[in-house]
Design a protein around this motif. Structure first.
Motif, PDB file in Angstrom:
ATOM      1  N   VAL A 237     -22.083  13.803  25.237  1.00 53.72           N
ATOM      2  CA  VAL A 237     -23.296  14.541  24.919  1.00 53.72           C
ATOM      3  C   VAL A 237     -24.487  13.692  25.348  1.00 53.72           C
ATOM      4  O   VAL A 237     -24.547  12.494  25.047  1.00 53.72           O
ATOM      5  N   ASP A 238     -25.382  14.289  26.104  1.00 53.08           N
ATOM      6  CA  ASP A 238     -26.634  13.648  26.507  1.00 53.08           C
ATOM      7  C   ASP A 238     -26.431  12.257  27.104  1.00 53.08           C
ATOM      8  O   ASP A 238     -27.175  11.310  26.812  1.00 53.08           O
ATOM      9  N   GLY A 239     -25.395  12.117  27.951  1.00 49.88           N
ATOM     10  CA  GLY A 239     -25.188  10.850  28.638  1.00 49.88           C
ATOM     11  C   GLY A 239     -24.435   9.803  27.845  1.00 49.88           C
ATOM     12  O   GLY A 239     -24.227   8.703  28.346  1.00 49.88           O
ATOM     13  N   VAL A 240     -24.005  10.120  26.631  1.00 45.67           N
ATOM     14  CA  VAL A 240     -23.265   9.169  25.798  1.00 45.67           C
ATOM     15  C   VAL A 240     -21.831   9.684  25.655  1.00 45.67           C
ATOM     16  O   VAL A 240     -21.614  10.815  25.186  1.00 45.67           O
ATOM     17  N   TYR A 241     -20.846   8.850  26.053  1.00 49.41           N
ATOM     18  CA  TYR A 241     -19.443   9.246  25.922  1.00 49.41           C
ATOM     19  C   TYR A 241     -19.004   9.126  24.472  1.00 49.41           C
ATOM     20  O   TYR A 241     -19.320   8.152  23.774  1.00 49.41           O
ATOM     21  N   HIS A 242     -18.267  10.147  24.028  1.00 48.22           N
ATOM     22  CA  HIS A 242     -17.772  10.194  22.663  1.00 48.22           C
ATOM     23  C   HIS A 242     -16.263  10.415  22.670  1.00 48.22           C
ATOM     24  O   HIS A 242     -15.694  10.866  23.678  1.00 48.22           O
ATOM     25  N   GLU A 243     -15.644  10.085  21.569  1.00 46.63           N
ATOM     26  CA  GLU A 243     -14.211  10.300  21.461  1.00 46.63           C
ATOM     27  C   GLU A 243     -13.907  11.798  21.558  1.00 46.63           C
ATOM     28  O   GLU A 243     -14.695  12.626  21.088  1.00 46.63           O
ATOM     29  N   PRO A 244     -12.787  12.167  22.190  1.00 45.04           N
ATOM     30  CA  PRO A 244     -12.494  13.596  22.425  1.00 45.04           C
ATOM     31  C   PRO A 244     -12.523  14.410  21.137  1.00 45.04           C
ATOM     32  O   PRO A 244     -12.002  13.984  20.099  1.00 45.04           O
ATOM     33  N   ALA A 245     -13.165  15.576  21.222  1.00 48.34           N
ATOM     34  CA  ALA A 245     -13.248  16.479  20.063  1.00 48.34           C
ATOM     35  C   ALA A 245     -13.104  17.907  20.564  1.00 48.34           C
ATOM     36  O   ALA A 245     -13.823  18.323  21.484  1.00 48.34           O
ATOM     37  N   GLU A 246     -12.184  18.659  19.981  1.00 45.68           N
ATOM     38  CA  GLU A 246     -11.938  20.024  20.423  1.00 45.68           C
ATOM     39  C   GLU A 246     -12.929  20.995  19.784  1.00 45.68           C
ATOM     40  O   GLU A 246     -13.312  20.840  18.622  1.00 45.68           O
ATOM     41  N   ALA A 247     -13.324  21.986  20.573  1.00 45.80           N
ATOM     42  CA  ALA A 247     -14.272  22.990  20.087  1.00 45.80           C
ATOM     43  C   ALA A 247     -13.963  24.320  20.758  1.00 45.80           C
ATOM     44  O   ALA A 247     -13.593  24.368  21.933  1.00 45.80           O
TER      45      ALA A 247
END
Length: 603
Positions: A237-247
């Motif tokens: 999100v917005d250039g920041v990598y985050h741990e995988p999250a399903e949606a």
């Protein structure tokens, strides 16, 4: 001299990075062109090099980007802002007019030159006069050979979302900020666009995984997004990598970006719709002819029919506050400085609707705020030199800053910070009321907060953000609904001004743009270069309304005045009519019928 063995891997990494870095040059001639993206109306749009949509910009982390801009609009200044890029060490390249530069006058040239030290999904747009809804906005992708998910997908797809207006921004803004619109109803768009067009088809192959980079380049509407019979796995999100999250459904506010993985099915007998639906709760009115959805299709085969999207009776969005950054950065310590901003939408004495932080509506000053920071010496640490209506806060170098925003309005607001991302440490649900710092406890804050640069604030609620002031510069904090920017929902963060003075020298084309536009480029907000604390002549907002006036009162008063004036005009018109003979006879008969004694044979 002893040298640690750990030094050599670091040196090797730096040498590899330098060897891989490139200089990416874009030559942008900004002009008006004609376009009809929704098929309903041809209109002038702002294009680049005679084309629209504008190009997607691309570079790789550690590259230097040079953008040579020539403004050939003829009737407007312009600038470019590279949304989400921190501009470390080059705050003068950030782009907001009268903040980090003067607007580029028509017929002038200007060069943006900066080095990228981050990767991810961003975008670029004009940051001058509410201009970018006219088309000067597009995606900006920064590749990273070491991004954590590079081995998890086969191909990449870039999709932009936006709303579209048939009238130009410079026509809409005066109608919007007008005493005949005292409630501040924002212009409702005419259409929804996907990749600046409609009915987009994305060819995909069975079994492959795709990374979708989705950017809301709109000026107003947040959008709900879902893919039928497919699951999104959010990774950025917005250039920041985050741990995988399903949606299954996400909400993308204006200026926000999401990257997510979608794995194609193994069967190819069907195509599947995906839908981007504008958040109509933001609109004061909903025109009957507005199609607020834009539809695309995952096309497994060109021979398959593209189905009509299924009806969705409930929109339950993914909660981005639950995301965890892959770098697992912990909660920043207690803030050194807390800035509390109350969002208010109200009218001023001219009857027009404005937006306020703490009863201040932003007003551009005589000198770009960055130039004031660079030319006022030690007084640059005094917020007064920037002018009351720039709503400036001076931040200490490397301090932890907390921003609390209380929404006293009943609408949503996507708030964006230039020059940084921030930890999103608290967000109240709709109608949660204002943030109560006396009852808050950090035990309730996430240990590793989600980070991004634009966060949606819910109606009558609050957000709490935290970041480290490690990037000297002048950075705006503002709502990214462009109509609210035009209304003044902006504050200015002046970060470590004395540090800026040591490292920043303005390029000649900055000064040339100011000279060409007859704009001052030194001194305080009033362009006073002798006494920096003398703010006489600094631009101000209109005077407040007299006590007791409300938007409804203004509406009632306005219509009462209009009705009275129409009545007087009718009486005057009637009294000035030259009655013909037939009319006179009719009048005599009418009077005689009322009182025969008053009837006369002559008048």
């Amino acid at each position: 001299m002893a040298i640690s063995l750990s030094f050599f891997p670091i040196l090797a990494a730096l040498l590899v990075a330098c060897a891989q870095a490139a200089t990416v040059v874009y030559d942008f001639n900004i002009t008006w062109v004609l376009a009809n993206p929704d098929g309903l109306m041809v209109r002038p749009v702002i294009g680049i090099n005679g084309q629209w949509p504008v190009p997607t910009m691309r570079a790789t982390v550690n590259d230097t980007i040079i953008v040579n801009v020539e403004n050939q609009l003829g009737n407007q200044t312009t600038t470019l802002h590279f949304h989400g890029l921190y501009m470390n060490g080059t705050t003068e390249m950030d782009g907001p007019a009268m903040v980090s530069q003067c607007g580029i006058p028509s017929g002038s040239q200007f060069t943006y030159n900066f080095t990228i030290n981050q990767s991810g999904t961003y975008w670029y747009h004009s940051h001058d006069k509410g201009q970018y809804p006219d088309g000067l906005r597009g995606p900006l992708i920064i590749e990273d050979p070491n991004m954590p998910y590079k081995d998890m997908y086969d191909e990449e797809v870039v999709l932009s979302l936006s709303e579209w207006y048939h009238e130009q921004a410079q026509t809409l803004i005066p109608k919007f900020i007008n005493k005949v619109n005292p409630t501040g109803a924002e212009p409702v768009p005419n259409s929804a666009l996907l990749n600046d067009t409609q009915n987009v088809t994305v060819p995909i192959e069975a079994g492959k995984t795709y990374m979708f980079r989705m950017v809301n380049i709109g000026a107003f509407a947040g959008q709900y997004v879902w893919f039928e019979n497919h699951t999104m796995t959010i990774v950025e999100v917005d250039g920041v990598y985050h741990e995988p999250a399903e949606a299954s459904l996400i909400y993308i506010g204006a200026a926000q970006r999401y990257s997510f993985l979608i794995t194609a099915k193994n069967e190819t007998d069907k195509n599947y719709a995906f839908v981007c639906s504008m958040d109509t709760t933001l609109f004061d009115t909903l025109p009957a002819d507005l199609n607020y959805n834009s539809t695309g299709w995952l096309s497994y085969s060109a021979s398959n029919e593209n189905p009509t999207p299924a009806f969705v009776d409930e929109l339950v969005e993914f909660d981005d506050m639950t995301l965890i950054p892959t770098d697992r950065q912990g909660l920043l310590p207690e803030p050194d400085q807390t800035i509390t901003l109350d969002v208010i939408m109200d009218n001023l004495g001219n009857g027009k609707p404005y937006a306020f932080f703490n009863n201040i509506t932003y007003t551009s000053q005589k000198v770009p705020t960055l130039y004031t920071a660079l030319t006022t010496g030690e007084d640059a640490v005094n917020p007064a030199v920037y002018g009351e209506f720039s709503h400036s806060f001076v931040l200490g170098h490397n301090q932890v800053i907390e921003i609390v925003v209380n929404n006293l309005d009943t609408g949503k607001h996507p708030f964006h910070l230039h020059g940084h991302n921030f930890q999103s440490i608290a967000r109240g649900a709709e109608n949660a009321g204002t943030f109560d710092a006396t009852n808050s406890s950090e035990t309730g804050y996430p240990a590793m907060p989600m980070r991004r640069d634009t966060l949606v604030l819910y109606p009558s609620a609050y957000i709490v953000l935290r970041f480290r002031a490690d990037n000297p510069g002048v950075w705006l904090f503002h709502c990214h609904i462009e109509w609210h920017v035009d209304q003044g929902l902006i504050a200015t963060m002046v970060e470590a001004p004395l540090e800026m003075q040591k490292t920043i020298t303005l390029p000649d084309d900055h000064i040339d743009a100011c000279k060409a536009g007859n704009v001052a480029y030194a001194g305080n907000a009033a362009a006073n270069t002798q006494d920096f604390l003398d703010l006489k002549g600094a631009p101000k907002a209109p005077a407040p309304l007299p006590a007791g006036f409300t938007p409804r009162g203004i509406v009632a008063l306005t219509f009462s005045c209009v009705t009275a004036l129409l009545g007087l005009a009718t009486i005057a018109w009637y009294g000035l009519q030259d009655m013909g003979a037939a009319s006179m006879e009719e009048e005599k008969r009418r009077v005689a019928a009322i009182d025969p004694a008053n009837a006369r044979t002559e008048m």
